[in-house]
Design a protein around this motif. Structure first.
Motif, PDB file in Angstrom:
ATOM      1  N   THR A 106       0.835  -1.195   0.000  1.00  0.00           N
ATOM      2  CA  THR A 106       0.000   0.000   0.000  1.00  0.00           C
ATOM      3  C   THR A 106       0.871   1.247   0.000  1.00  0.00           C
ATOM      4  OG1 THR A 106      -0.130   0.100   2.409  1.00  0.00           O
ATOM      5  CG2 THR A 106      -1.827  -1.178   1.293  1.00  0.00           C
ATOM      6  N   PHE A 107       0.304   2.322  -0.480  1.00  0.00           N
ATOM      7  CA  PHE A 107       0.924   3.634  -0.276  1.00  0.00           C
ATOM      8  C   PHE A 107      -0.168   4.676  -0.098  1.00  0.00           C
ATOM      9  CE2 PHE A 107       1.302   2.320  -4.706  1.00  0.00           C
ATOM     10  CZ  PHE A 107       0.791   3.361  -5.466  1.00  0.00           C
ATOM     11  N   GLU A 108       0.147   5.666   0.706  1.00  0.00           N
ATOM     12  CA  GLU A 108      -0.833   6.676   1.112  1.00  0.00           C
ATOM     13  C   GLU A 108      -0.295   8.067   0.819  1.00  0.00           C
ATOM     14  OE1 GLU A 108      -2.313   8.224   5.382  1.00  0.00           O
ATOM     15  OE2 GLU A 108      -2.856   6.134   4.943  1.00  0.00           O
ATOM     16  N   GLY A 109      -1.198   8.951   0.398  1.00  0.00           N
ATOM     17  CA  GLY A 109      -0.793  10.302   0.063  1.00  0.00           C
ATOM     18  C   GLY A 109      -1.678  11.360   0.684  1.00  0.00           C
ATOM     19  N   ARG A 110      -1.118  12.554   0.798  1.00  0.00           N
ATOM     20  CA  ARG A 110      -1.827  13.723   1.312  1.00  0.00           C
ATOM     21  C   ARG A 110      -2.417  14.489   0.127  1.00  0.00           C
ATOM     22  NH1 ARG A 110       0.323  18.436   1.130  1.00  0.00           N
ATOM     23  NH2 ARG A 110       2.441  17.560   1.056  1.00  0.00           N
ATOM     24  N   VAL A 111      -3.730  14.606   0.083  1.00  0.00           N
ATOM     25  CA  VAL A 111      -4.409  15.291  -1.015  1.00  0.00           C
ATOM     26  C   VAL A 111      -4.067  16.780  -0.991  1.00  0.00           C
ATOM     27  CG1 VAL A 111      -6.660  15.943  -1.963  1.00  0.00           C
ATOM     28  CG2 VAL A 111      -6.274  13.614  -1.109  1.00  0.00           C
ATOM     29  N   ASP A 112      -3.700  17.316  -2.154  1.00  0.00           N
ATOM     30  CA  ASP A 112      -3.377  18.749  -2.213  1.00  0.00           C
ATOM     31  C   ASP A 112      -4.217  19.507  -3.237  1.00  0.00           C
ATOM     32  OD1 ASP A 112      -2.251  17.815  -4.560  1.00  0.00           O
ATOM     33  OD2 ASP A 112      -0.273  18.707  -4.223  1.00  0.00           O
ATOM     34  N   CYS A 113      -5.018  18.788  -4.035  1.00  0.00           N
ATOM     35  CA  CYS A 113      -5.807  19.476  -5.055  1.00  0.00           C
ATOM     36  C   CYS A 113      -7.034  18.650  -5.407  1.00  0.00           C
ATOM     37  CB  CYS A 113      -4.950  19.703  -6.309  1.00  0.00           C
ATOM     38  SG  CYS A 113      -5.719  20.771  -7.548  1.00  0.00           S
ATOM     39  N   LEU A 114      -8.155  19.321  -5.627  1.00  0.00           N
ATOM     40  CA  LEU A 114      -9.402  18.651  -6.000  1.00  0.00           C
ATOM     41  C   LEU A 114     -10.241  19.582  -6.856  1.00  0.00           C
ATOM     42  CD1 LEU A 114     -11.642  16.445  -5.726  1.00  0.00           C
ATOM     43  CD2 LEU A 114     -12.354  17.593  -3.606  1.00  0.00           C
ATOM     44  N   VAL A 115     -10.687  19.074  -7.987  1.00  0.00           N
ATOM     45  CA  VAL A 115     -11.620  19.823  -8.827  1.00  0.00           C
ATOM     46  C   VAL A 115     -12.686  18.854  -9.304  1.00  0.00           C
ATOM     47  CG1 VAL A 115     -10.260  19.466 -10.934  1.00  0.00           C
ATOM     48  CG2 VAL A 115     -11.832  21.397 -10.799  1.00  0.00           C
ATOM     49  N   THR A 116     -13.935  19.309  -9.343  1.00  0.00           N
ATOM     50  CA  THR A 116     -15.044  18.420  -9.691  1.00  0.00           C
ATOM     51  C   THR A 116     -15.905  18.999 -10.800  1.00  0.00           C
ATOM     52  OG1 THR A 116     -16.547  19.417  -8.062  1.00  0.00           O
ATOM     53  CG2 THR A 116     -15.187  17.553  -7.318  1.00  0.00           C
ATOM     54  N   GLY A 117     -16.651  18.106 -11.415  1.00  0.00           N
ATOM     55  CA  GLY A 117     -17.753  18.441 -12.299  1.00  0.00           C
ATOM     56  C   GLY A 117     -18.888  17.525 -11.896  1.00  0.00           C
ATOM     57  N   PRO A 118     -20.054  17.646 -12.504  1.00  0.00           N
ATOM     58  CA  PRO A 118     -21.145  16.738 -12.161  1.00  0.00           C
ATOM     59  C   PRO A 118     -20.729  15.271 -12.343  1.00  0.00           C
ATOM     60  CG  PRO A 118     -21.973  18.580 -13.446  1.00  0.00           C
ATOM     61  CD  PRO A 118     -20.476  18.685 -13.473  1.00  0.00           C
ATOM     62  N   SER A 119     -20.705  14.522 -11.250  1.00  0.00           N
ATOM     63  CA  SER A 119     -20.374  13.085 -11.226  1.00  0.00           C
ATOM     64  C   SER A 119     -18.899  12.783 -11.480  1.00  0.00           C
ATOM     65  CB  SER A 119     -21.218  12.302 -12.254  1.00  0.00           C
ATOM     66  OG  SER A 119     -22.595  12.469 -11.993  1.00  0.00           O
ATOM     67  N   THR A 120     -18.057  13.775 -11.616  1.00  0.00           N
ATOM     68  CA  THR A 120     -16.650  13.537 -11.909  1.00  0.00           C
ATOM     69  C   THR A 120     -15.745  14.331 -10.970  1.00  0.00           C
ATOM     70  OG1 THR A 120     -16.468  15.345 -13.521  1.00  0.00           O
ATOM     71  CG2 THR A 120     -17.177  13.188 -14.343  1.00  0.00           C
ATOM     72  N   ALA A 121     -14.534  13.823 -10.789  1.00  0.00           N
ATOM     73  CA  ALA A 121     -13.554  14.523  -9.965  1.00  0.00           C
ATOM     74  C   ALA A 121     -12.152  14.170 -10.412  1.00  0.00           C
ATOM     75  CB  ALA A 121     -13.728  14.152  -8.491  1.00  0.00           C
ATOM     76  N   THR A 122     -11.252  15.124 -10.252  1.00  0.00           N
ATOM     77  CA  THR A 122      -9.827  14.896 -10.445  1.00  0.00           C
ATOM     78  C   THR A 122      -9.125  15.410  -9.207  1.00  0.00           C
ATOM     79  OG1 THR A 122     -10.008  15.183 -12.845  1.00  0.00           O
ATOM     80  CG2 THR A 122      -7.831  15.366 -11.888  1.00  0.00           C
ATOM     81  N   LEU A 123      -8.211  14.602  -8.668  1.00  0.00           N
ATOM     82  CA  LEU A 123      -7.484  15.016  -7.483  1.00  0.00           C
ATOM     83  C   LEU A 123      -6.047  14.539  -7.565  1.00  0.00           C
ATOM     84  CD1 LEU A 123      -8.255  12.596  -4.561  1.00  0.00           C
ATOM     85  CD2 LEU A 123      -9.569  12.447  -6.662  1.00  0.00           C
ATOM     86  N   THR A 124      -5.183  15.187  -6.796  1.00  0.00           N
ATOM     87  CA  THR A 124      -3.799  14.750  -6.694  1.00  0.00           C
ATOM     88  C   THR A 124      -3.423  14.631  -5.227  1.00  0.00           C
ATOM     89  OG1 THR A 124      -3.150  17.076  -7.023  1.00  0.00           O
ATOM     90  CG2 THR A 124      -2.905  15.584  -8.894  1.00  0.00           C
ATOM     91  N   ALA A 125      -2.434  13.759  -4.981  1.00  0.00           N
ATOM     92  CA  ALA A 125      -1.962  13.535  -3.616  1.00  0.00           C
ATOM     93  C   ALA A 125      -0.451  13.322  -3.648  1.00  0.00           C
ATOM     94  CB  ALA A 125      -2.658  12.326  -2.995  1.00  0.00           C
ATOM     95  N   VAL A 126       0.222  13.875  -2.665  1.00  0.00           N
ATOM     96  CA  VAL A 126       1.664  13.689  -2.515  1.00  0.00           C
ATOM     97  C   VAL A 126       1.879  12.511  -1.566  1.00  0.00           C
ATOM     98  CG1 VAL A 126       3.830  14.734  -1.757  1.00  0.00           C
ATOM     99  CG2 VAL A 126       2.109  16.132  -2.923  1.00  0.00           C
ATOM    100  N   ILE A 127       2.579  11.492  -2.033  1.00  0.00           N
ATOM    101  CA  ILE A 127       2.741  10.262  -1.265  1.00  0.00           C
ATOM    102  C   ILE A 127       3.622  10.501  -0.038  1.00  0.00           C
ATOM    103  CG2 ILE A 127       3.518   7.870  -1.335  1.00  0.00           C
ATOM    104  CD1 ILE A 127       0.991   8.581  -2.995  1.00  0.00           C
ATOM    105  N   THR A 128       3.127  10.047   1.102  1.00  0.00           N
ATOM    106  CA  THR A 128       3.836  10.257   2.370  1.00  0.00           C
ATOM    107  C   THR A 128       4.399   8.979   2.956  1.00  0.00           C
ATOM    108  OG1 THR A 128       1.713  10.086   3.538  1.00  0.00           O
ATOM    109  CG2 THR A 128       2.482  12.297   2.959  1.00  0.00           C
ATOM    110  N   LYS A 129       3.808   7.824   2.600  1.00  0.00           N
ATOM    111  CA  LYS A 129       4.342   6.569   3.119  1.00  0.00           C
ATOM    112  C   LYS A 129       3.997   5.409   2.205  1.00  0.00           C
ATOM    113  CE  LYS A 129       0.497   6.123   6.440  1.00  0.00           C
ATOM    114  NZ  LYS A 129       0.175   6.010   7.887  1.00  0.00           N
ATOM    115  N   VAL A 130       4.932   4.432   2.174  1.00  0.00           N
ATOM    116  CA  VAL A 130       4.793   3.240   1.338  1.00  0.00           C
ATOM    117  C   VAL A 130       5.111   2.034   2.196  1.00  0.00           C
ATOM    118  CG1 VAL A 130       5.659   2.025  -0.694  1.00  0.00           C
ATOM    119  CG2 VAL A 130       5.460   4.520  -0.735  1.00  0.00           C
ATOM    120  N   SER A 131       4.286   0.994   2.098  1.00  0.00           N
ATOM    121  CA  SER A 131       4.516  -0.207   2.902  1.00  0.00           C
ATOM    122  C   SER A 131       5.664  -1.030   2.316  1.00  0.00           C
ATOM    123  CB  SER A 131       3.251  -1.063   2.963  1.00  0.00           C
ATOM    124  OG  SER A 131       2.993  -1.657   1.704  1.00  0.00           O
TER     125      SER A 131
END
Length: 213
Positions: A106-131
């Protein structure tokens, strides 16, 4: 003599004249950007789901979990001290079971950006840890995700996801082996992978103007 009531036919011309010169039509307060920025109206993406790659069938199990909320103008940047309308917070978690290696990482990230439209979304995350067993070089890297919230059809999810690695974000250059491109904020491909289990909820909200100083 009692004055006659103003005919209804006079109302529309008076209204149009007031609009033309910018006169207030009532004493009702106009909502400010700050008032419109009620947190309950912010965009968000939540849920967890497994999905398959349409172009590479295998026995692997891949899943994404999102808990992301818009937080407009909350991340100052050099030259942009007020931040961006797409600023966001939350987490994105990736889980991948490799059938070939019989291991889940697994790997987990901190979300830094989010933009949406009806029923859709785009987001980015900076990874902070990896198993253990995961891509250790992903720590500190920004990854992009896309989500399509298709609702439900007879109990089966119609949701889809997309992501910015695994061959969809390359920089071809002559005869050299293509390198993976850097992912900017809120950048991700279309949601190309169908969900097979679970699902996502996208709450759309328009991007807000910058609050007045």
């Amino acid at each position: 003599m009692t004055s006659m009531p103003r005919p209804r036919t006079m109302v529309l011309p008076v209204l149009l004249a007031a609009l033309a010169v910018g006169l207030p039509l009532s004493a009702a307060p106009v909502a400010s950007a700050e008032q419109r920025a009620d947190k309950s109206a912010y965009a968000n993406v939540s849920g967890s789901a497994e999905f398959v790659l349409p172009y590479y069938p295998d026995d692997d199990v891949r899943s994404f979990r999102f808990d992301a909320q818009a937080a407009p103008y909350s991340r100052p940047l050099p030259g942009i001290p007020w931040g961006l309308p797409t600023d966001a917070r939350g987490t994105a978690t990736v889980s991948h079971y490799s059938a070939k290696e019989n291991v889940t990482y697994t790997f987990e990230g901190r979300v830094d950006c989010l933009v949406t439209g009806p029923s859709t979304a785009t987001l980015t995350a900076v990874i902070t840890k990896v198993s253990a067993g995961g891509p250790a070089d992903y720590v500190g890297k920004r990854l992009g995700f896309s989500v399509y919230d298709g609702g439900k059809d007879k109990g089966h999810s119609r949701d889809r996801v997309g992501f910015s690695w695994n061959g969809v974000n390359l920089l071809p250059s002559g005869d050299a082996v293509p390198e993976e491109a850097v992912v900017g904020t809120c950048m991700a491909p279309a949601a190309y992978a169908p969900v097979t289990k679970g699902g996502y909820t996208v709450r759309h909200a328009e991007l807000l103007p910058r609050p007045k100083d």
